[in-house]
Design an enzyme around this catalytic site. Structure first.
Site, PDB file in Angstrom:
ATOM      1  N   HIS A 182      56.803  17.816  31.793  1.00 14.35           N
ATOM      2  CA  HIS A 182      55.438  17.891  31.284  1.00 14.35           C
ATOM      3  C   HIS A 182      55.466  18.782  30.042  1.00 14.35           C
ATOM      4  O   HIS A 182      56.278  19.702  29.960  1.00 14.35           O
ATOM      5  CB  HIS A 182      54.609  18.533  32.404  1.00 14.35           C
ATOM      6  CG  HIS A 182      53.136  18.494  32.203  1.00 14.35           C
ATOM      7  ND1 HIS A 182      52.489  19.441  31.468  1.00 14.35           N
ATOM      8  CD2 HIS A 182      52.197  17.639  32.659  1.00 14.35           C
ATOM      9  CE1 HIS A 182      51.189  19.162  31.475  1.00 14.35           C
ATOM     10  NE2 HIS A 182      50.985  18.070  32.187  1.00 14.35           N
TER      11      HIS A 182
ATOM     12  N   SER B 248      46.262  15.890  31.693  1.00 15.69           N
ATOM     13  CA  SER B 248      46.566  15.336  33.009  1.00 15.69           C
ATOM     14  C   SER B 248      47.825  14.483  32.978  1.00 15.69           C
ATOM     15  O   SER B 248      47.973  13.606  32.128  1.00 15.69           O
ATOM     16  CB  SER B 248      45.367  14.508  33.483  1.00 15.69           C
ATOM     17  OG  SER B 248      45.781  13.354  34.153  1.00 15.69           O
ATOM     18  N   LYS B 249      48.724  14.793  33.907  1.00 17.47           N
ATOM     19  CA  LYS B 249      49.979  14.054  34.030  1.00 17.47           C
ATOM     20  C   LYS B 249      49.714  12.569  34.149  1.00 17.47           C
ATOM     21  O   LYS B 249      50.447  11.754  33.634  1.00 17.47           O
ATOM     22  CB  LYS B 249      50.700  14.491  35.310  1.00 17.47           C
ATOM     23  CG  LYS B 249      51.818  15.456  35.068  1.00 17.47           C
ATOM     24  CD  LYS B 249      52.611  15.626  36.347  1.00 17.47           C
ATOM     25  CE  LYS B 249      53.662  16.682  36.139  1.00 17.47           C
ATOM     26  NZ  LYS B 249      54.645  16.796  37.147  1.00 17.47           N
ATOM     27  N   ARG B 250      48.652  12.260  34.893  1.00 14.36           N
ATOM     28  CA  ARG B 250      48.406  10.863  35.194  1.00 14.36           C
ATOM     29  C   ARG B 250      47.666  10.116  34.083  1.00 14.36           C
ATOM     30  O   ARG B 250      47.930   8.969  33.809  1.00 14.36           O
ATOM     31  CB  ARG B 250      47.634  10.749  36.506  1.00 14.36           C
ATOM     32  CG  ARG B 250      48.449   9.886  37.446  1.00 14.36           C
ATOM     33  CD  ARG B 250      47.774   9.516  38.705  1.00 14.36           C
ATOM     34  NE  ARG B 250      47.731  10.634  39.636  1.00 14.36           N
ATOM     35  CZ  ARG B 250      46.730  10.785  40.481  1.00 14.36           C
ATOM     36  NH1 ARG B 250      45.709   9.964  40.465  1.00 14.36           N
ATOM     37  NH2 ARG B 250      46.747  11.772  41.332  1.00 14.36           N
ATOM     38  N   HIS B 251      46.721  10.806  33.439  1.00 11.82           N
ATOM     39  CA  HIS B 251      45.866  10.077  32.501  1.00 11.82           C
ATOM     40  C   HIS B 251      46.212  10.248  31.029  1.00 11.82           C
ATOM     41  O   HIS B 251      45.766   9.449  30.205  1.00 11.82           O
ATOM     42  CB  HIS B 251      44.406  10.477  32.715  1.00 11.82           C
ATOM     43  CG  HIS B 251      43.968  10.263  34.129  1.00 11.82           C
ATOM     44  ND1 HIS B 251      43.936   9.009  34.691  1.00 11.82           N
ATOM     45  CD2 HIS B 251      43.596  11.129  35.105  1.00 11.82           C
ATOM     46  CE1 HIS B 251      43.546   9.123  35.941  1.00 11.82           C
ATOM     47  NE2 HIS B 251      43.345  10.401  36.226  1.00 11.82           N
TER      48      HIS B 251
END
Ligand code: GLU
Length: 557
Positions: free
Chosen positions: A53, A300-303
């Protein structure tokens, strides 16, 4: 044998039946480090749950610089005790990403997959017997106990606590296994009931203690009274126990980590105390934020694709630019420092904790990244731009790589325009993906603007003058002209057709002129490149070569 000893024996037989190393032998293998006074030992301790990240890179960079600028040690420890969340290959990817960004690790896993350094193993799953030895010591001293609560039971407890608006967790009357009778415990163990090991916290939530944070100063916090899980039923420790043991053994002096751990500091202090160890100094860093529709939120890691460091590589940001950007986020005085010494290696910049203090979290700003990156690329030589650009293109744009490699000399000349000299320095390249556009018009197969399109770009020029101006220029064009002779010729042409030779001349008497010499130059610029903004026109003509210049200008004559 008393009951406690019996319990320890039963726990051992079930959870760690192998022969455990003795604590004094372990400690012998991890002697104090011999480092200069004031040297810091820091680490990055990622869990291998996916890509690195950008926040991880940020923390790694800060930790590495804080160590190396004091002659200390920076190491990589893989915290893979949560096997459910582990992603295969993630630790190799993390090591490779750190190397790509020039974050030098002194110890730990290298990108080649080996471990270096005398304080290993640096992968927690390979350290299970070490943790077990320390857990055993806590059990023997009555500071830990087996807990047979199932996941469903702790969830039900939590639901009840939420309903009653009570503090969540396993403490006080909720810590049911803490007070189980030894007989009861032994019976459950003998029945092979699955269990975890919990800490028997000596803390009282009503007591306040002062906790010093490197970035946030001193704060009053309640003592920890949570009997947290130290070792899960799979025989692997939780982060809390594992990092305490490792940071002690590996001689960590300063821990920079995410602020999600801020609330666990009092627990970690207690654990260090239970072993009579000196804790490292902790600094909790807020996550990097981004603006989203007028408000700030955590990346956000996901978005957010930009949360992954691979995003910057895909876009073609040179690693040095990303690092300078992160240094700038970390210590805002970096920018002034860089302005004062444009050619200095960023490693000589001294990061400070005081300047790092930004409890609300650094705000990620692409405009700033682009600006910094343009400055970084501006400092590269043409050869460096070529080398890094082509290396990037080989991975991400094979057509571009092919073009560059087939025309490497021409390409380097193009990159040499407004670079490396004492004059104006070009700042038009922020990332390697920009190279495609910067090269396109230099090549005949990709310079495809038709005569009509070029004239359209020149719509605000006197259309009748275009032909005449180009014809005059072609008449007198000599590729061997030095830039001032070349410019004088253009000025003469300008004057001949009613344009001022300079902006100053024009301003003095605007009524007299159709425009300035810049309007004349624009005609050549557009004819040659199809653009109104380019690096230095004289250099472009020199690099393109006479044949190409004549051919392109003639097309509009
Ligand atoms: N494995 C922990 C995490 O990824 C490390 C925190 C620390 O640096 O101690 O959050």
């Amino acid at each position: 044998m008393d009951e406690r000893e019996k319990i320890v024996q039963e726990v051992r037989a079930r959870m760690f039946p192998e022969i455990l190393p003795a604590i004094h032998d372990i400690e012998k293998n991890y002697p104090p480090r011999h480092l200069p006074a004031g040297a810091r030992v820091t680490r990055i301790a990622p869990s291998p749950t996916g890509f690195l990240h950008v926040g991880g890179l940020y923390t790694a960079l800060i930790s590495e610089r804080l160590a190396h600028q004091t002659g200390g040690i920076f190491y990589l420890r893989i915290e893979d005790t949560d096997k459910k969340r582990e992603v295969p290959g993630a630790s190799a990817l993390i090591a490779a990403s750190l190397a790509q960004y020039g974050i030098i690790i002194d110890e730990g896993q290298t990108p080649a997959g080996q471990e270096i350094g005398p304080y290993g193993p640096y992968t927690q799953s390979a350290r299970a017997p070490i943790y077990a030895a320390y857990i055993k010591s806590l059990l023997e001293r009555g500071l830990a106990y087996p807990c047979f609560c199932t996941h469903e039971e702790t969830e039900a407890m939590r639901a009840q606590q939420e309903l009653g608006r009570m503090r969540l967790g396993y403490y006080g009357r909720w810590a049911v296994c803490r007070t189980r009778s030894p007989d009861d415990v032994l019976e459950a163990l003998k029945k092979n009931t699955p269990f975890a090991i919990r800490f028997r916290s000596p803390g009282d939530f009503n007591n306040k203690i002062a906790v010093v944070d490197l970035l946030r100063g001193t704060r009053e916090l309640s003592e920890n009274d949570q009997d947290i899980v130290l070792m899960k039923s799979d025989g692997l420790p939780t982060y809390h126990l594992a990092h305490v043991v490792d940071d002690h053994l590996m001689g960590t002096t300063h821990v920079i980590r995410g602020d999600e751990w801020l609330s666990s500091v009092t627990l970690h202090m207690q654990l260090f105390e239970m072993f009579s160890w000196i804790p490292p100094q902790y600094g909790h860093i807020a996550p990097i934020q981004k603006m989203d529709g007028g408000s700030k939120r955590k990346l956000s890691k996901r978005h957010d694709p930009e949360a992954s460091v691979s995003f910057y590589d895909e876009r073609g940001y040179p690693p040095a630019a990303v690092i300078e950007y992160l240094l700038n986020l970390a210590n805002s005085n970096f920018e002034d420092w860089r302005r004062a010494q444009p050619d200095e290696d960023s490693r000589t910049f001294i990061l400070t904790f005081e300047k790092l203090a930004n409890p609300s979290g650094a705000l990620f700003d692409f405009m700033k990244l682009n600006d910094i990156s343009k400055d970084v690329v501006a400092r590269f030589s043409a050869e460096e731009v070529y080398e890094q650009g082509v290396a990037w293109a080989r991975r991400h744009n094979s057509g571009l790589a092919e073009r560059m490699e087939r025309n490497s000399e021409y390409t380097q000349k193009i990159f040499g325009i407004e670079r490396g000299g004492t004059g104006k320095i070009r700042k038009d390249i922020a990332k390697w993906s920009d190279l495609k556009g910067e090269l396109e018009y230099f090549f005949d197969d990709s310079f495809q603007e038709s005569r009509a399109e070029l004239l359209q770009i020149l719509f605000d020029s006197e259309q009748d003058d275009i032909k005449k101006i180009i014809a005059s220029f072609l008449d007198g064009y000599d590729e061997g002209d030095a830039s001032h002779a070349w410019f004088e010729k253009i000025q003469e042409i300008a004057a001949r057709y009613g344009y001022a030779k300079s902006a100053k001349e024009y301003k003095a008497d605007p009524e007299t002129y159709k425009g300035t010499v810049a309007d004349v130059a624009k005609i050549f610029r557009v004819a040659l490149t199809g653009r109104t903004q380019t690096p230095d026109l004289y250099s472009i003509m020199q690099v393109m070569g006479k044949e190409r210049v004549l051919k392109r200008l003639s097309a509009l004559a």
